[in-house]
Design an enzyme around this catalytic site. Structure first.
Site, mmCIF file in Angstrom:
data_model
loop_
_atom_site.group_PDB
_atom_site.id
_atom_site.type_symbol
_atom_site.label_atom_id
_atom_site.label_comp_id
_atom_site.label_asym_id
_atom_site.label_seq_id
_atom_site.Cartn_x
_atom_site.Cartn_y
_atom_site.Cartn_z
ATOM 1 N N HIS A 1 17.858 49.827 -43.079
ATOM 2 C CA HIS A 1 18.840 49.330 -44.048
ATOM 3 C C HIS A 1 18.217 49.168 -45.440
ATOM 4 O O HIS A 1 18.908 49.320 -46.455
ATOM 5 C CB HIS A 1 19.397 47.969 -43.614
ATOM 6 C CG HIS A 1 20.463 48.047 -42.558
ATOM 7 N ND1 HIS A 1 21.699 48.596 -42.790
ATOM 8 C CD2 HIS A 1 20.476 47.624 -41.270
ATOM 9 C CE1 HIS A 1 22.436 48.506 -41.680
ATOM 10 N NE2 HIS A 1 21.715 47.924 -40.751
ATOM 11 N N CYS B 1 25.850 48.334 -35.120
ATOM 12 C CA CYS B 1 25.486 47.765 -36.414
ATOM 13 C C CYS B 1 26.671 46.966 -36.940
ATOM 14 O O CYS B 1 27.812 47.421 -36.843
ATOM 15 C CB CYS B 1 25.144 48.889 -37.388
ATOM 16 S SG CYS B 1 24.670 48.314 -39.027
ATOM 17 N N HIS C 1 15.659 49.742 -36.878
ATOM 18 C CA HIS C 1 17.057 49.767 -37.336
ATOM 19 C C HIS C 1 17.233 48.898 -38.588
ATOM 20 O O HIS C 1 17.817 49.341 -39.583
ATOM 21 C CB HIS C 1 17.972 49.282 -36.202
ATOM 22 C CG HIS C 1 19.410 49.137 -36.591
ATOM 23 N ND1 HIS C 1 20.418 49.908 -36.056
ATOM 24 C CD2 HIS C 1 20.026 48.299 -37.486
ATOM 25 C CE1 HIS C 1 21.579 49.563 -36.609
ATOM 26 N NE2 HIS C 1 21.370 48.585 -37.483
ATOM 27 N N GLU C 2 16.719 47.659 -38.528
ATOM 28 C CA GLU C 2 16.911 46.743 -39.664
ATOM 29 C C GLU C 2 16.184 47.247 -40.910
ATOM 30 O O GLU C 2 16.728 47.175 -42.020
ATOM 31 C CB GLU C 2 16.453 45.328 -39.302
ATOM 32 C CG GLU C 2 17.258 44.652 -38.203
ATOM 33 C CD GLU C 2 18.759 44.721 -38.410
ATOM 34 O OE1 GLU C 2 19.223 44.712 -39.571
ATOM 35 O OE2 GLU C 2 19.484 44.807 -37.405
HETATM 36 NI NI NI Z 1 22.556 47.538 -38.860
#
Ligand code: NI
Length: 177
Positions: free
Chosen positions: A146, A100, A142-143
């Site tokens: 966030h 990341c 994953h994104e």
């Molecule tokens: Ni990330």
């Protein structure tokens, strides 16, 4: 070109839950996406979420053609995804190494759904609805994490599978800073 400094783990803004975008095709949204694209490109990322540059909106971008941070990754189409909703297609999961831009120099093994459907909008408000698997599914999960204030280290189950890229993969040609 506006490359914005990516916030790093420890900055409290990364733990916040981002707000939905209510107005599409606006100068502010296009400007945000311009900065996000420039930043992702400069950092050689596979994806970037708006909160990583300090903007608390539910906007992510991702896309991989060939990437020196992920030399073995499958290609993923360049995508702008706004107000995303992810649904697991089934219970199947797999484990793989993630990195990341907000956690530079490190990698960790994270379990993710193998097959997902994701829905959302592009910057013009056009609907996006895709069912994907593998690395593409992983990048999206994953994104979108966030946007809910979740960084991948929070999902690592085995902390021996978390460390500095250079130590974990001394022979691999992975650019990671
Ligand atoms: Ni990330």
């Amino acid at each position: 070109m506006a490359v914005i400094t990516v916030l790093r783990m420890g900055d409290a803004r990364l733990w916040e839950v981002s707000k939905p975008v209510t107005k599409f095709d606006s100068p502010e949204l296009h400007s945000l996406l311009h900065d996000m694209r420039d930043t992702m490109q400069a950092m050689n990322g596979a994806g970037l979420a708006a909160p990583q540059i300090g903007v608390g909106l539910r906007v992510v971008i991702f896309g991989v053609q060939s990437n020196s941070r992920y030399p073995d990754a499958d290609s993923v189409p360049e995508t702008v995804l706004i107000n995303p909703v992810i649904t697991a297609v089934n219970d199947l999961t797999d484990e793989a190494w993630e990195g990341c831009l907000s956690v530079p120099g490190l990698r960790g093994v994270v379990e993710r759904y193998s097959h997902i459907r994701y829905q959302g909008y592009d910057e013009y408000g056009a609907l996006i609805d895709r069912t994907v698997s593998g690395f593409h599914a992983r990048v999206v999960q994953h994104e979108c994490d966030h946007l809910d204030g979740i960084l991948y280290p929070m999902r690592i189950q085995d902390m021996t599978q978390f460390g500095y890229t250079a130590e974990l993969f001394p022979d691999a040609d992975i650019q990671d800073d």
